[in-house]
Motif scaffolding. Structure first.
Motif, PDB file in Angstrom:
ATOM      1  N   THR A  68     -41.296  -3.080  -7.211  1.00 20.94           N
ATOM      2  CA  THR A  68     -40.896  -2.083  -6.318  1.00 20.94           C
ATOM      3  C   THR A  68     -40.533  -2.694  -4.914  1.00 20.94           C
ATOM      4  O   THR A  68     -39.810  -2.548  -4.364  1.00 20.94           O
ATOM      5  N   VAL A  69     -41.485  -3.550  -4.358  1.00 21.91           N
ATOM      6  CA  VAL A  69     -41.304  -4.369  -3.184  1.00 21.91           C
ATOM      7  C   VAL A  69     -40.007  -5.178  -3.304  1.00 21.91           C
ATOM      8  O   VAL A  69     -39.107  -5.241  -2.406  1.00 21.91           O
ATOM      9  N   GLY A  70     -39.969  -5.877  -4.310  1.00 24.25           N
ATOM     10  CA  GLY A  70     -38.654  -6.668  -4.397  1.00 24.25           C
ATOM     11  C   GLY A  70     -37.489  -5.885  -4.397  1.00 24.25           C
ATOM     12  O   GLY A  70     -36.405  -6.579  -3.980  1.00 24.25           O
ATOM     13  N   ILE A  71     -37.502  -5.058  -5.127  1.00 25.38           N
ATOM     14  CA  ILE A  71     -36.313  -4.091  -5.300  1.00 25.38           C
ATOM     15  C   ILE A  71     -35.634  -3.585  -3.691  1.00 25.38           C
ATOM     16  O   ILE A  71     -34.488  -3.644  -3.256  1.00 25.38           O
TER      17      ILE A  71
ATOM     18  N   LEU B  89     -36.783  -4.758  -0.761  1.00 24.96           N
ATOM     19  CA  LEU B  89     -36.534  -5.970  -0.102  1.00 24.96           C
ATOM     20  C   LEU B  89     -34.954  -6.544  -0.225  1.00 24.96           C
ATOM     21  O   LEU B  89     -34.301  -6.825   0.743  1.00 24.96           O
ATOM     22  N   SER B  90     -34.657  -6.493  -1.521  1.00 24.97           N
ATOM     23  CA  SER B  90     -33.395  -6.932  -1.868  1.00 24.97           C
ATOM     24  C   SER B  90     -32.154  -6.090  -1.326  1.00 24.97           C
ATOM     25  O   SER B  90     -31.313  -6.353  -0.821  1.00 24.97           O
ATOM     26  N   MET B  91     -32.530  -5.017  -1.449  1.00 21.38           N
ATOM     27  CA  MET B  91     -31.667  -3.721  -0.678  1.00 21.38           C
ATOM     28  C   MET B  91     -31.462  -3.734   0.524  1.00 21.38           C
ATOM     29  O   MET B  91     -30.510  -3.746   1.428  1.00 21.38           O
ATOM     30  N   LEU B  92     -32.672  -4.068   1.309  1.00 19.81           N
ATOM     31  CA  LEU B  92     -32.734  -4.009   2.457  1.00 19.81           C
ATOM     32  C   LEU B  92     -31.967  -5.261   3.495  1.00 19.81           C
ATOM     33  O   LEU B  92     -31.151  -5.188   4.287  1.00 19.81           O
ATOM     34  N   TRP B  93     -32.225  -6.355   2.403  1.00 12.91           N
ATOM     35  CA  TRP B  93     -31.354  -7.656   3.006  1.00 12.91           C
ATOM     36  C   TRP B  93     -30.029  -7.609   2.907  1.00 12.91           C
ATOM     37  O   TRP B  93     -29.215  -7.963   3.776  1.00 12.91           O
ATOM     38  N   ASP B  94     -29.435  -7.087   1.489  1.00 13.06           N
ATOM     39  CA  ASP B  94     -27.852  -6.821   1.536  1.00 13.06           C
ATOM     40  C   ASP B  94     -27.461  -5.871   2.357  1.00 13.06           C
ATOM     41  O   ASP B  94     -26.416  -5.802   2.826  1.00 13.06           O
TER      42      ASP B  94
ATOM     43  N   ALA C  78     -22.202  -1.026  -1.681  1.00 12.98           N
ATOM     44  CA  ALA C  78     -23.067  -0.390  -2.505  1.00 12.98           C
ATOM     45  C   ALA C  78     -24.611  -0.472  -2.208  1.00 12.98           C
ATOM     46  O   ALA C  78     -25.372   0.391  -2.870  1.00 12.98           O
ATOM     47  N   PHE C  79     -24.987  -1.500  -1.700  1.00 12.56           N
ATOM     48  CA  PHE C  79     -26.395  -1.566  -1.346  1.00 12.56           C
ATOM     49  C   PHE C  79     -27.031  -0.905  -0.184  1.00 12.56           C
ATOM     50  O   PHE C  79     -28.178  -0.127  -0.433  1.00 12.56           O
ATOM     51  N   ALA C  80     -26.079  -0.482   0.719  1.00 12.70           N
ATOM     52  CA  ALA C  80     -26.488   0.475   1.548  1.00 12.70           C
ATOM     53  C   ALA C  80     -26.232   2.062   1.008  1.00 12.70           C
ATOM     54  O   ALA C  80     -27.302   2.745   1.400  1.00 12.70           O
ATOM     55  N   LEU C  81     -25.399   2.133   0.101  1.00 10.26           N
ATOM     56  CA  LEU C  81     -25.627   3.375  -0.662  1.00 10.26           C
ATOM     57  C   LEU C  81     -26.818   3.563  -1.376  1.00 10.26           C
ATOM     58  O   LEU C  81     -27.239   4.426  -1.499  1.00 10.26           O
ATOM     59  N   GLY C  82     -27.245   2.491  -2.218  1.00 15.81           N
ATOM     60  CA  GLY C  82     -28.382   2.500  -2.912  1.00 15.81           C
ATOM     61  C   GLY C  82     -29.637   2.846  -1.945  1.00 15.81           C
ATOM     62  O   GLY C  82     -30.601   3.445  -2.616  1.00 15.81           O
ATOM     63  N   LEU C  83     -29.565   1.958  -1.024  1.00 18.28           N
ATOM     64  CA  LEU C  83     -30.796   2.219  -0.152  1.00 18.28           C
ATOM     65  C   LEU C  83     -30.933   3.658   0.391  1.00 18.28           C
ATOM     66  O   LEU C  83     -32.015   4.283   0.466  1.00 18.28           O
ATOM     67  N   THR C  84     -29.745   4.117   0.779  1.00 14.83           N
ATOM     68  CA  THR C  84     -29.822   5.777   1.177  1.00 14.83           C
ATOM     69  C   THR C  84     -30.234   6.781   0.103  1.00 14.83           C
ATOM     70  O   THR C  84     -31.243   7.271   0.254  1.00 14.83           O
ATOM     71  N   LEU C  85     -29.670   6.285  -1.068  1.00  9.92           N
ATOM     72  CA  LEU C  85     -30.244   7.318  -2.083  1.00  9.92           C
ATOM     73  C   LEU C  85     -31.854   7.165  -2.494  1.00  9.92           C
ATOM     74  O   LEU C  85     -32.415   8.124  -3.015  1.00  9.92           O
ATOM     75  N   PHE C  86     -32.089   5.942  -2.340  1.00  6.29           N
ATOM     76  CA  PHE C  86     -33.734   5.518  -2.470  1.00  6.29           C
ATOM     77  C   PHE C  86     -34.482   6.269  -1.584  1.00  6.29           C
ATOM     78  O   PHE C  86     -35.617   6.707  -1.876  1.00  6.29           O
ATOM     79  N   VAL C  87     -33.856   6.430  -0.349  1.00  9.18           N
ATOM     80  CA  VAL C  87     -34.742   6.993   0.717  1.00  9.18           C
ATOM     81  C   VAL C  87     -34.833   8.512   0.375  1.00  9.18           C
ATOM     82  O   VAL C  87     -35.881   9.041   0.550  1.00  9.18           O
ATOM     83  N   ILE C  88     -33.680   8.869  -0.074  1.00 11.07           N
ATOM     84  CA  ILE C  88     -33.750  10.334  -0.320  1.00 11.07           C
ATOM     85  C   ILE C  88     -34.962  10.931  -1.492  1.00 11.07           C
ATOM     86  O   ILE C  88     -35.528  11.660  -1.380  1.00 11.07           O
ATOM     87  N   THR C  89     -34.397  10.117  -2.699  1.00  6.20           N
ATOM     88  CA  THR C  89     -35.408  10.412  -3.990  1.00  6.20           C
ATOM     89  C   THR C  89     -36.983  10.217  -3.410  1.00  6.20           C
ATOM     90  O   THR C  89     -37.837  10.824  -4.094  1.00  6.20           O
ATOM     91  N   LEU C  90     -37.161   8.832  -2.713  1.00  6.33           N
ATOM     92  CA  LEU C  90     -38.485   8.657  -2.403  1.00  6.33           C
ATOM     93  C   LEU C  90     -39.058   9.808  -1.514  1.00  6.33           C
ATOM     94  O   LEU C  90     -40.110  10.439  -1.878  1.00  6.33           O
ATOM     95  N   GLY C  91     -38.258  10.455  -0.428  1.00  8.91           N
ATOM     96  CA  GLY C  91     -38.628  11.718   0.256  1.00  8.91           C
ATOM     97  C   GLY C  91     -38.847  12.872  -0.764  1.00  8.91           C
ATOM     98  O   GLY C  91     -40.042  13.331  -0.519  1.00  8.91           O
TER      99      GLY C  91
END
Length: 484
Positions: free
Chosen positions: A210-213, A215-220, A454-467
């Motif tokens: 989970t941390v790796g996923i 961090l990879s999204m945050l970096w890109d 795509a990574f910015a979109l993925g991170l946004t979606l990740f934050v929404i579903t995590l919330g």
């Protein structure tokens, strides 16, 4: 690899038999005076035989390719790297040619010694490889062949050494554990420590993944915002990517489509799923429940691509011909309503199963107290059972919403790919997940903002579903605090 693993497991089985036998022998055959059960002594020998060998094997398989790639990469002339464009592309060709040499040896075009030296002319080598179906590109040069030969040789040497080290380690572990085995050995404690370590390792791997996923999204995502203003991304009203420049990458149209389709899906799934759960938990007999519950849960096992085809072929044309066109609100079979209805059908078993379990978890004493006060069954369900189960049901709905937000195939086939802001449910729209797939497929330049978005979109979606998941867990925990 299959034979190595088989040899390790055979040694482990032998160790189990020997360890158990020695423990019983040290107790003169009386298992009652052993510290632990005989099975623990055998298991202890098996674990000490297999675990160190498997750990070394895993590390070797990770490290050896990196070492060999680095060694081969350093001997490739810079001229060839410059002509190919990158060293990675050259190494890909080296690996392909090495695999071709293995195929040629297996089919008898070369002996193993010839594959290692190949002193014949390069044109003859190309012809002999072609005879066994291994075609070399026109740009393959003799230096690539030499690198492939070295690659094969280093791989073979490394694999041979690995086999020897791993099997020797397994044998030493077996011998060490066997020598230590006696009736006073705390074998059960040792086995339980190993099992605890394995469980901790599994938990650590899950957390690190989970941390790796993230961090990879945050970096890109960071790289994307270095190339594209974050204000335009989060507040932009247009989505028009263009790899030739001048892209407009606004999030709001995609986010609106995602939320709109998810709301329609929940409007379909929640009433049907909840009413089905109430019926199965409170009204259905055992035979009906045993028949209906598995049938509903079958919906969860249908692949989403099948739901997408159902939306494309059946639901979409039906809504267009009988609703959208007669009402003058649309002419396309791809629409928000199409994707929402089909996605809602897909979510029914999620809501139904979770709600059914939650309703069944309500203490029977609450129902009995309601009946004792003269309430009917429907009044008990409405005024006692549902209020008690409501926080858990809300958690189930939020988990279903997270599932809806992350869906892709149904949206691709049912809702289209148009990014727009509209209230008309019979118009084609798209979601964040669809555009993530679209931006990362095809010939894309991964250094451009059009691909990195795509990574910015993925991170946004990740934050929404995590919330949503955190909110669901909060509600469930609050429910437990109230009723325990």
């Amino acid at each position: 690899m299959t034979w190595i693993l088989l040899a390790i497991f055979i040694l482990g089985a032998i160790g189990f038999v020997l360890g158990r036998r020695k423990a019983l022998s040290s107790a003169d055959g009386d298992a009652r005076i052993l510290h632990s059960l005989p099975i623990y002594y055998g298991t202890n020998v098996t674990l000490l035989t297999m675990i160190p060998a498997l750990l070394v094997l895993g590390l070797w398989l990770i490290i050896q390719p990196m070492v060999i790639d680095n060694a081969i990469s350093n001997v490739i002339p810079d001229r060839i790297v410059a002509e190919s464009g990158s060293r990675d592309l050259v190494m890909t060709e080296v690996r392909r040619l090495a695999d071709g040499l293995d195929t040629a040896v297996a089919r008898g075009a070369f002996t193993e010694d010839e594959a290692g030296s190949l002193r014949t002319e390069f044109t003859d080598i190309r012809a002999r490889l072609a005879e066994v179906g291994v075609a070399l590109g026109s740009d393959v040069e003799p230096e690539i062949l030499v690198a492939a030969q070295r690659f094969r040789e280093m791989n073979r040497t490394g694999s041979s050494v690995m086999i020897g080290v791993v099997l020797t380690l397994a044998a030493l572990g077996l011998a060490y554990a066997y020598v230590r085995t006696h009736r006073d050995l705390r074998a059960r404690n040792a086995v339980e420590y190993v099992i605890l370590a394995v469980l901790m390792l599994a938990s650590t791997i899950a957390i690190l993944t989970t941390v790796g996923i993230v961090l990879s999204m945050l970096w890109d995502t960071r790289n994307f915002f270095l190339l594209y203003p974050w204000q335009d991304f989060f507040f932009g009203l247009e989505w028009r990517p263009s790899f030739e420049g001048g892209s407009e990458l606004g999030l709001l149209p995609l986010l609106w489509g995602t939320i709109y389709i998810s709301i329609i899906a929940l409007l379909v799934a929640v009433p049907i799923g909840l009413f089905a759960a109430i019926y199965m938990a409170e009204y259905a007999g055992k035979k009906m429940r045993g028949f209906a519950k598995p049938l509903i849960e079958i919906l969860a096992g249908i692949p989403t691509i099948v739901y997408g085809l159902f939306a494309l072929i059946t639901v979409g044309p039906l809504l267009r011909d009988y609703f959208a066109q007669p009402l003058g609100v649309g002419n396309s079979s791809s629409s928000v309503m199409t994707a929402g209805i089909v996605m809602g059908i897909m979510l029914i078993p999620f809501v139904s199963s979770l709600s059914d379990d939650i309703i069944n978890a309500v203490p029977q004493s609450l129902r009995d107290g309601s009946y004792g006060l003269g309430a009917t069954q429907s009044e008990t369900v409405k005024q006692v059972v549902l209020p008690a189960a409501l926080p858990g049901i809300v958690g189930a709905v939020l988990l279903a919403a997270s599932r809806a937000i992350g869906e892709t195939m149904i949206v691709v086939l049912g809702a289209g790919a148009a990014a727009r802001l509209s209230l008309n449910p019979f118009e084609a729209m798209t979601t964040v997940t669809v555009k993530i797939v679209g931006q990362l497929t095809g010939d894309t330049d991964f250094s451009s903002p059009e691909a990195l978005v795509a990574f910015a979109l993925g991170l946004t979606l990740f934050v929404i579903t995590l919330g949503l998941n955190i909110f669901a867990l909060y509600i469930v925990r609050k429910y437990r605090e109230q009723y325990e």
